[in-house]
Design a protein around this motif. Structure first.
Motif, mmCIF file in Angstrom:
data_model
loop_
_atom_site.group_PDB
_atom_site.id
_atom_site.type_symbol
_atom_site.label_atom_id
_atom_site.label_comp_id
_atom_site.label_asym_id
_atom_site.label_seq_id
_atom_site.Cartn_x
_atom_site.Cartn_y
_atom_site.Cartn_z
ATOM 1 N N LEU A 1 0.853 -1.186 0.000
ATOM 2 C CA LEU A 1 0.000 0.000 0.000
ATOM 3 C C LEU A 1 0.892 1.239 0.000
ATOM 4 C CD1 LEU A 1 -2.979 0.992 0.269
ATOM 5 C CD2 LEU A 1 -2.591 1.045 2.737
ATOM 6 N N ILE A 2 0.633 2.169 -0.902
ATOM 7 C CA ILE A 2 1.416 3.389 -1.023
ATOM 8 C C ILE A 2 0.779 4.461 -0.134
ATOM 9 C CG2 ILE A 2 2.323 5.128 -2.594
ATOM 10 C CD1 ILE A 2 3.476 2.325 -2.969
ATOM 11 N N LEU A 3 1.592 5.072 0.727
ATOM 12 C CA LEU A 3 1.104 6.043 1.704
ATOM 13 C C LEU A 3 1.842 7.372 1.565
ATOM 14 C CD1 LEU A 3 1.213 3.675 4.830
ATOM 15 C CD2 LEU A 3 -0.787 4.163 3.413
ATOM 16 N N VAL A 4 1.196 8.428 2.079
ATOM 17 C CA VAL A 4 1.839 9.740 2.188
ATOM 18 C C VAL A 4 1.613 10.243 3.613
ATOM 19 C CG1 VAL A 4 1.643 10.351 -0.245
ATOM 20 C CG2 VAL A 4 -0.240 10.881 1.301
ATOM 21 N N PRO A 5 2.541 11.039 4.148
ATOM 22 C CA PRO A 5 2.371 11.540 5.514
ATOM 23 C C PRO A 5 1.120 12.400 5.654
ATOM 24 C CG PRO A 5 4.624 11.844 4.762
ATOM 25 C CD PRO A 5 3.828 11.453 3.561
ATOM 26 N N ALA A 6 0.428 12.247 6.777
ATOM 27 C CA ALA A 6 -0.781 13.029 7.021
ATOM 28 C C ALA A 6 -0.474 14.514 7.148
ATOM 29 C CB ALA A 6 -1.479 12.521 8.279
ATOM 30 N N THR A 7 0.766 14.850 7.559
ATOM 31 C CA THR A 7 1.133 16.265 7.663
ATOM 32 C C THR A 7 1.098 16.944 6.295
ATOM 33 O OG1 THR A 7 3.450 15.554 7.542
ATOM 34 C CG2 THR A 7 2.539 15.982 9.730
ATOM 35 N N GLU A 8 1.505 16.225 5.252
ATOM 36 C CA GLU A 8 1.471 16.793 3.900
ATOM 37 C C GLU A 8 0.037 16.895 3.388
ATOM 38 O OE1 GLU A 8 4.163 14.723 1.340
ATOM 39 O OE2 GLU A 8 5.886 14.981 2.677
ATOM 40 N N VAL A 9 -0.810 15.952 3.777
ATOM 41 C CA VAL A 9 -2.228 16.025 3.400
ATOM 42 C C VAL A 9 -2.883 17.215 4.086
ATOM 43 C CG1 VAL A 9 -4.426 14.801 3.384
ATOM 44 C CG2 VAL A 9 -2.310 13.528 3.044
#
Length: 615
Positions: free
Chosen positions: A79-87
């Motif tokens: 699963l590809i994720l991104v940091p919630a801070t960037e969202v």
């Protein structure tokens, strides 16, 4: 510390495979890319798309990419994720530039959008690289490190494993076009629609006297300790009848056994319009059925004796007499069936008063014998509007200047399209002609407004009676159907047990000594130089190359393990069969051998207590 955590556990220049910190929160990348289209209405989603998502704008922002292996049986892809801070930074920019308030979805609506990994012992997301104008996601996914076992931190129990899988299932669901919450909501809406149609059917049957109204306040006799066993059966029969749980069969050769609820007058309306030129109205058909005319009268086969009591009128508009439908439907304005009456010519100016007269005594019957339509409150009867796709006809009546919803004595509107769906348990509506065929009723010259209004009332009677007969048959067959289902399940269980016994008989043969040892192949470990490879421009060697894959554990790399013990071709094939049983984390040889002796009764596979199963 930010409530969304920090992503890197140590270095500001992480290497591929380095674990994120435990307090960091993440969002699935695919869910972030889709969130404006799933969670916002069209106007706002279009604004957000143009400003932040379309034409490569989403990628141009630059995103830190992490990955995690889901360990789900449905997919081997991480699963590809991104940091919630960037969202959150994206949400802040949307709020600032577009003045649209954007928040993380609530866990109840979309539990897989915002993920935390604070539970003890579960895997953590690992760093993959930066998504920007120079580095695309496809290139990065192609460079994903190979999936190799690793040592568990503190030993993972079954409960933690179950919680982790649930978290991953929610995250995968969040990446799909429709979330589970949306699917559940749509399902509830469909159930609500179907329930409304079924309730509409039951009310129609009450109006026609073929279903009783529920008696309020009756208590279940089972809860009454003062009733003797001999009296209980009779009391239960009365209670079930009062609650419409058990109803007597419909005898069409006798008058109906129940009262006509509200003593209503059914008034059916059909309006025909020209298929072009803004759809000017050409015909109006109005039919009525007074339940007073049905007192003491048996319905007859399919209610045909009642159908003879229907009174109809057909009005043609003078100003549109020259317009005839032929492209989408075959118009037949001049073919009002003689058994229903004769067509009448009216002008647009006259139509509101003419229509209003059909909603007063004698309703759609002729005004004669010196008894004009009465309008006094004492003479008002409760009315039920009937139609096939009734909302369209109501809008046409309003276009003519008559709003039927203003009638104080109008109880409700019944739609035969809905009643037919309730009877047949079908989702999609059927045409009036198809319904008449199913009821074995002959419909001549359909799309004549006068004929359609009369046939719609016939369909109402036929559907209500047929549905009651079907319901009575279902009540009689309930117990046999339950018994048949139980017998089928018992047979299925016996077959499954026999099959499993045969498999064990074939597997556990008599004699033998188990053969030679099954040597386990060992995995190579990355060198310190490979563990320090920068995040970009990473190239992994083929599995047959001498170099090993980079370290994925986030800990200091080990020295290279000794080469695997040479084995024969037959032993290599035996080892290949064991690969699905390899855990995500390294296990002792005794653990792996013990695993081969364990049986998972539900899945027919191997149970891995305290370990993750390989994806």
């Amino acid at each position: 510390m930010s409530p969304l955590g920090t992503t890197s556990s140590s270095s500001s220049n992480p290497y591929i495979g380095q674990e994120a910190s435990k307090d960091a929160k993440f969002c699935p990348l695919a869910a972030v890319k889709r969130f404006p289209y799933k969670l916002f209405h069209h106007v706002d989603s279009e604004k957000m798309s143009k400003a932040f998502f379309a034409d490569g704008k989403f990628r141009m922002r630059g995103w830190t990419i992490y990955y995690i292996h889901t360990l789900l049986d449905t997919s081997n892809k991480p699963l590809i994720l991104v940091p919630a801070t960037e969202v959150q930074a994206l949400f802040d920019d949307i709020k600032k530039d577009l003045r649209i308030l954007v928040y993380f979805p609530s866990p109840e609506k979309d539990p897989g959008f915002l993920l935390s990994f604070t539970e003890e012992g579960i895997p953590l997301p690992r760093y993959l690289g930066r998504l920007d104008q120079e580095h695309g996601l496809d290139d990065m996914e192609a460079q994903l490190p190979p999936f190799i076992p690793e040592m568990p931190a503190d030993g993972l129990d079954d409960r933690s494993f179950t919680a982790f899988k649930k978290k991953m299932e929610d995250a995968v669901q969040a990446t799909k076009q429709k979330s589970k919450f949306q699917k559940d909501r749509k399902k509830k809406e469909r159930i609500g629609l179907k329930q409304g149609w079924c309730e509409e059917m039951k009310r129609a049957q009450c109006y026609l006297g073929i279903r009783p109204r529920m008696a309020p306040g009756m208590k279940d006799p089972v809860c009454d300790p003062s009733i003797s066993p001999r009296e209980l059966e009779c009391a239960l029969r009365k209670y079930n009848l009062s609650q419409c749980i058990e109803l007597p069969d419909v005898n069409l050769t006798e008058p109906v056994p129940f009262d006509f609820y509200k003593d209503v007058v059914f008034i059916s309306v059909d309006v025909e319009a020209y298929e072009k030129m803004n759809r000017p109205i050409t015909e109006i058909g109005i039919s009525s059925l007074d339940t007073h005319d049905l007192l003491g009268l048996s319905p007859g086969e399919m209610g045909k004796a009642w159908m003879k009591k229907i009174r109809s009128r057909h009005f043609r508009i003078k100003e549109t007499a020259h317009l005839h439908n032929s492209e989408y439907v075959v118009g037949c304005a001049d073919r009002f069936e003689p058994e229903f009456g004769q067509s009448e010519w009216v002008s647009f100016k006259e139509t509101p008063q003419i229509i209003a007269s059909c909603f007063r005594p004698p309703y759609s019957g002729p005004v004669d014998d010196g008894k004009p339509g009465e309008d006094g409150s004492a003479s008002k009867r409760q009315l039920i509007l009937v139609g096939h796709d009734i909302n369209m006809d109501i809008s046409y009546l309003r276009k003519l200047g008559y709003d039927v919803s203003n009638l104080s004595n109008l109880l409700e509107a019944l739609d035969t399209a809905n009643l037919y769906r309730a009877w047949k348990h079908e989702q999609h509506p059927s045409k009036l002609g198809s319904i008449l065929v199913d009821l074995e009723l002959t419909g001549w010259n359909l799309h004549n407004a006068g004929n359609d209004a009369a046939y719609t009332l016939q369909a109402l009677i036929g559907i209500a009676i047929s549905a009651r007969k079907s319901e009575a048959a279902r009540m009689k067959n309930t117990q046999p159907r339950i018994a048949d289902r139980a017998e089928a399940l018992e047979h299925e269980a016996r077959e499954r047990a026999k099959e499993e016994a045969d498999e064990w008989a074939a597997a556990d043969q008599e004699g033998g000594d188990g053969g030679g040892p099954r040597h386990l192949k060992r995995f190579g470990w990355p060198t310190p130089e490979q563990a320090a490879i920068p995040a970009t421009n990473v190239k992994y060697l083929h599995k047959d190359s001498k170099a090993s894959a980079p370290n994925l554990s986030g800990t200091r790399p080990r020295e290279a393990a000794p080469a695997a013990i040479p084995v024969s071709k037959q032993e290599e094939e035996n080892e290949a069969k064991k690969k699905p049983f390899m855990g995500t984390f390294s296990q002792s040889i005794s653990d792996k051998l013990a695993m081969l002796e364990m049986e998972d009764g539900e899945k027919g596979g191997v149970k891995l207590p305290g370990r993750f199963a390989a994806p």
